[in-house]
Design a protein around this motif. Structure first.
Motif, PDB file in Angstrom:
ATOM      1  N   UNK A 122       0.427  -5.074   2.856  1.00  0.00           N
ATOM      2  CA  UNK A 122       1.689  -4.107   3.890  1.00  0.00           C
ATOM      3  C   UNK A 122       1.372  -2.940   3.664  1.00  0.00           C
ATOM      4  N   UNK A 123       0.862  -2.021   4.732  1.00  0.00           N
ATOM      5  CA  UNK A 123       0.878  -0.516   4.874  1.00  0.00           C
ATOM      6  C   UNK A 123       1.816   0.172   5.549  1.00  0.00           C
ATOM      7  N   UNK A 124       1.511   1.279   5.859  1.00  0.00           N
ATOM      8  CA  UNK A 124       2.237   2.166   6.660  1.00  0.00           C
ATOM      9  C   UNK A 124       1.491   3.190   7.528  1.00  0.00           C
ATOM     10  N   UNK A 125       1.457   3.298   8.922  1.00  0.00           N
ATOM     11  CA  UNK A 125       1.084   4.301   9.700  1.00  0.00           C
ATOM     12  C   UNK A 125      -0.293   4.287   9.974  1.00  0.00           C
ATOM     13  N   UNK A 126      -0.885   5.065  11.017  1.00  0.00           N
ATOM     14  CA  UNK A 126      -2.267   5.305  11.211  1.00  0.00           C
ATOM     15  C   UNK A 126      -3.020   5.727  10.280  1.00  0.00           C
ATOM     16  N   UNK A 144       0.699  -1.201   0.040  1.00  0.00           N
ATOM     17  CA  UNK A 144      -0.006   0.089   0.007  1.00  0.00           C
ATOM     18  C   UNK A 144       0.689   1.255   0.156  1.00  0.00           C
ATOM     19  N   UNK A 145       2.192   1.055   0.167  1.00  0.00           N
ATOM     20  CA  UNK A 145       3.091   2.209   0.149  1.00  0.00           C
ATOM     21  C   UNK A 145       4.441   1.905  -0.822  1.00  0.00           C
ATOM     22  N   UNK A 146       5.209   2.605  -1.030  1.00  0.00           N
ATOM     23  CA  UNK A 146       6.361   2.417  -1.578  1.00  0.00           C
ATOM     24  C   UNK A 146       7.349   1.705  -1.273  1.00  0.00           C
ATOM     25  N   UNK A 166      -2.425   6.839  -0.935  1.00  0.00           N
ATOM     26  CA  UNK A 166      -1.928   6.773   0.392  1.00  0.00           C
ATOM     27  C   UNK A 166      -3.077   6.513   1.566  1.00  0.00           C
ATOM     28  N   UNK A 167      -4.142   7.440   1.317  1.00  0.00           N
ATOM     29  CA  UNK A 167      -5.398   7.590   2.065  1.00  0.00           C
ATOM     30  C   UNK A 167      -6.586   6.563   1.728  1.00  0.00           C
TER      31      UNK A 167
END
Length: 270
Positions: free
Chosen positions: A72-76, A15-17, A55-56
């Motif tokens: 796989x993603x990143x952060x709140x 879900x992110x780079x 991203x969102x």
């Protein structure tokens, strides 16, 4: 028993780079079935893999069609996407690292999760040696500049933790270290732009996530003509894909760009 070639997840959506870049660096890109639309590194990923998220937001239906066995993603900020996928029975890992040590640990953990821990450890060690070499060169500088890193301009947001660390490794000192310790962007909003004037940075680095940095607009802010960086024309863009993502790019290209700017400043400041 040796790992079979088929160990670990086989259908990963990133879900992110940074997981995409890391898996490509480890030679495990065959596991990736979908990527973020913001992915620019490595360039080939955009040609090879379907883009299923921003991203969102994410195309949940498109992700489910890919039948991922790991996302796989990143952060709140990606919590809602993660929750939606979990409700559909998908296994999700949301990392939340915000430091250089965290990035290196992330690479080691990601490698372990897909069954290539040895490769990931060797890669993380190589990245650490690269950072050590940058720090060694910085230690020889005759003086250290004060650096203001701007992540966004409306409102002003100062740099996140790993960025401040990379500035330090490259030979500069972040002028908002207390803000850099804050993980959330809203806690790094500078309500008073004069605070930057008072901290008198020698260099201003801009990376406005997703849009071009405009040194002319920064220099024209009321009272900012008093800042040493503005007077000396030391306003530089660091492109967001190589500094604002907590993955390998920041520890390689990102820190090297900052180091080059700091080295050039130190030569002129002698």
């Amino acid at each position: 028993m040796p790992h079979s070639r088929l160990s670990g997840p086989q259908r990963i959506v990133c879900l992110t780079e940074e997981p995409t870049e890391t898996l490509y660096a480890l030679g495990e890109q065959h596991r990736i079935v979908g990527i973020s639309g913001f992915t620019v590194r490595p360039a080939i990923a955009r040609k090879q893999k379907p883009k299923v998220s921003a991203f969102t937001s994410a195309k949940i239906g498109e992700i489910l069609k890919l039948q991922p066995d790991f996302v796989i993603g990143f952060s709140d900020i990606q919590a809602e996407i993660a929750a939606e996928l979990i409700k559909h029975g998908v296994e999700v890992w949301i990392s939340n690292h915000r430091s250089v040590a965290g990035i290196l640990d992330y690479i080691r953990r990601l490698g372990a999760l897909v069954g290539v821990a040895d490769k990931a450890n060797a890669y993380a060690d190589e990245l650490q040696r690269g950072l050590d070499a940058v720090a060694l060169a910085a230690a020889a500088l005759p003086c250290r500049p004060k650096v203001y890193f701007e992540e966004w301009d409306e409102p002003l947001i100062s740099g996140i933790g790993w960025v401040a660390e990379l500035v330090r490794i490259a030979g500069g000192d972040d002028v908002f270290p207390e803000r850099a310790a804050e993980p959330l962007a809203k806690q790094r909003i500078l309500e008073d732009p004069d605070e930057v004037v008072r901290r008198a940075p020698d260099i201003i680095l801009g990376s406005w996530c997703g849009k071009k940095f405009r040194p002319d607009k920064v220099a024209a802010r009321p009272g900012w003509d008093a800042i040493p960086a503005v007077r000396a024309g030391e306003l530089h863009e660091i492109k967001s894909p190589i500094i604002l993502q907590p993955g390998p790019a920041a520890l390689t290209e990102g820190v090297h760009e900052i180091a080059a700017i700091v080295q050039a400043w130190a030569q002129r400041a002698r």
